[in-house]
Design a protein around this motif. Structure first.
Motif, mmCIF file in Angstrom:
data_model
loop_
_atom_site.group_PDB
_atom_site.id
_atom_site.type_symbol
_atom_site.label_atom_id
_atom_site.label_comp_id
_atom_site.label_asym_id
_atom_site.label_seq_id
_atom_site.Cartn_x
_atom_site.Cartn_y
_atom_site.Cartn_z
ATOM 1 N N LEU A 24 0.822 -1.208 0.000
ATOM 2 C CA LEU A 24 0.000 0.000 0.000
ATOM 3 C C LEU A 24 0.857 1.260 0.000
ATOM 4 O O LEU A 24 0.553 2.241 -0.687
ATOM 5 C CB LEU A 24 -0.944 0.003 1.199
ATOM 6 N N GLU A 25 1.948 1.234 0.757
ATOM 7 C CA GLU A 25 2.846 2.372 0.776
ATOM 8 C C GLU A 25 3.496 2.573 -0.596
ATOM 9 O O GLU A 25 3.626 3.704 -1.077
ATOM 10 C CB GLU A 25 3.920 2.164 1.839
ATOM 11 N N SER A 26 3.875 1.478 -1.235
ATOM 12 C CA SER A 26 4.480 1.572 -2.569
ATOM 13 C C SER A 26 3.479 2.094 -3.593
ATOM 14 O O SER A 26 3.844 2.887 -4.470
ATOM 15 C CB SER A 26 4.988 0.202 -3.004
ATOM 16 N N MET A 27 2.231 1.646 -3.494
ATOM 17 C CA MET A 27 1.206 2.122 -4.423
ATOM 18 C C MET A 27 0.935 3.613 -4.226
ATOM 19 O O MET A 27 0.650 4.325 -5.182
ATOM 20 C CB MET A 27 -0.082 1.329 -4.231
ATOM 21 N N ALA A 28 1.023 4.072 -2.978
ATOM 22 C CA ALA A 28 0.807 5.492 -2.721
ATOM 23 C C ALA A 28 1.945 6.330 -3.297
ATOM 24 O O ALA A 28 1.729 7.442 -3.770
ATOM 25 C CB ALA A 28 0.685 5.734 -1.224
ATOM 26 N N ARG A 29 3.141 5.785 -3.271
ATOM 27 C CA ARG A 29 4.296 6.525 -3.781
ATOM 28 C C ARG A 29 4.364 6.495 -5.312
ATOM 29 O O ARG A 29 4.825 7.460 -5.931
ATOM 30 C CB ARG A 29 5.597 5.951 -3.223
ATOM 31 N N GLN A 30 3.966 5.366 -5.904
ATOM 32 C CA GLN A 30 4.007 5.226 -7.365
ATOM 33 C C GLN A 30 2.683 4.654 -7.864
ATOM 34 O O GLN A 30 2.563 3.454 -8.096
ATOM 35 C CB GLN A 30 5.135 4.283 -7.779
ATOM 36 N N PRO A 31 1.680 5.486 -8.045
ATOM 37 C CA PRO A 31 0.367 4.981 -8.468
ATOM 38 C C PRO A 31 0.384 4.309 -9.841
ATOM 39 O O PRO A 31 -0.445 3.436 -10.099
ATOM 40 C CB PRO A 31 -0.508 6.236 -8.503
ATOM 41 N N GLU A 32 1.322 4.675 -10.690
ATOM 42 C CA GLU A 32 1.349 4.074 -12.031
ATOM 43 C C GLU A 32 1.815 2.619 -12.002
ATOM 44 O O GLU A 32 1.601 1.880 -12.964
ATOM 45 C CB GLU A 32 2.246 4.889 -12.975
ATOM 46 N N ALA A 33 2.432 2.176 -10.918
ATOM 47 C CA ALA A 33 2.908 0.798 -10.815
ATOM 48 C C ALA A 33 1.978 -0.072 -9.970
ATOM 49 O O ALA A 33 2.377 -1.147 -9.525
ATOM 50 C CB ALA A 33 4.303 0.790 -10.220
ATOM 51 N N THR A 34 0.755 0.368 -9.776
ATOM 52 C CA THR A 34 -0.174 -0.336 -8.884
ATOM 53 C C THR A 34 -0.424 -1.776 -9.315
ATOM 54 O O THR A 34 -0.420 -2.687 -8.484
ATOM 55 C CB THR A 34 -1.512 0.429 -8.810
ATOM 56 N N GLY A 35 -0.614 -2.004 -10.611
ATOM 57 C CA GLY A 35 -0.910 -3.356 -11.088
ATOM 58 C C GLY A 35 0.219 -4.330 -10.821
ATOM 59 O O GLY A 35 -0.001 -5.461 -10.366
ATOM 60 N N ASP A 36 1.450 -3.911 -11.106
ATOM 61 C CA ASP A 36 2.603 -4.783 -10.870
ATOM 62 C C ASP A 36 2.811 -5.049 -9.385
ATOM 63 O O ASP A 36 3.103 -6.182 -8.982
ATOM 64 C CB ASP A 36 3.872 -4.151 -11.447
ATOM 65 N N ILE A 37 2.660 -4.015 -8.575
ATOM 66 C CA ILE A 37 2.843 -4.175 -7.132
ATOM 67 C C ILE A 37 1.789 -5.123 -6.576
ATOM 68 O O ILE A 37 2.092 -5.998 -5.762
ATOM 69 C CB ILE A 37 2.791 -2.805 -6.426
ATOM 70 N N ARG A 38 0.546 -4.959 -7.017
ATOM 71 C CA ARG A 38 -0.534 -5.821 -6.529
ATOM 72 C C ARG A 38 -0.286 -7.276 -6.903
ATOM 73 O O ARG A 38 -0.464 -8.180 -6.076
ATOM 74 C CB ARG A 38 -1.878 -5.353 -7.076
ATOM 75 N N ALA A 39 0.149 -7.522 -8.130
ATOM 76 C CA ALA A 39 0.409 -8.894 -8.566
ATOM 77 C C ALA A 39 1.532 -9.529 -7.751
ATOM 78 O O ALA A 39 1.419 -10.682 -7.302
ATOM 79 C CB ALA A 39 0.754 -8.901 -10.045
ATOM 80 N N ASN A 40 2.598 -8.775 -7.541
ATOM 81 C CA ASN A 40 3.711 -9.308 -6.752
ATOM 82 C C ASN A 40 3.306 -9.535 -5.298
ATOM 83 O O ASN A 40 3.758 -10.493 -4.670
ATOM 84 C CB ASN A 40 4.906 -8.358 -6.818
#
Length: 81
Positions: free
Chosen positions: A40-56
């Motif tokens: 969640l912290e990573s998604m907040a910092r880089q919203p454009e990478a949300t899909g990759d972060i969620r999958a990982n």
């Protein structure tokens, strides 16, 4: 609910193996919680990478849960054997 009752009976009767099963479950919960918080912290910092972060995040959580399941099963087999 039935599985919880079985785990509680095993923990009360089995000593260290029951404690090990409980620690495996608690450890997995803590690990998955940390993964979720970091994702969640990573998604907040880089919203454009949300899909990759969620999958990982989902893959890592599934692997942790699988290892915890193996730990609980091994502890139960030690108790029942």
């Amino acid at each position: 609910m039935e599985l919880l009752n079985i785990l509680l009976q095993v923990a009360s009767n089995a000593g260290l193996a029951g404690i090990g099963a409980g620690l495996a479950a608690v450890g997995a919960g803590i690990g998955i919680g940390k993964i979720g918080a970091s994702a969640l912290e990573s998604m907040a910092r880089q919203p454009e990478a949300t899909g990759d972060i969620r999958a990982n995040m989902i893959i890592a959580a599934a692997l942790i849960e699988g290892v915890a399941l193996f730990g609980v099963i091994v502890c139960l087999l030690v108790v029942l054997a």
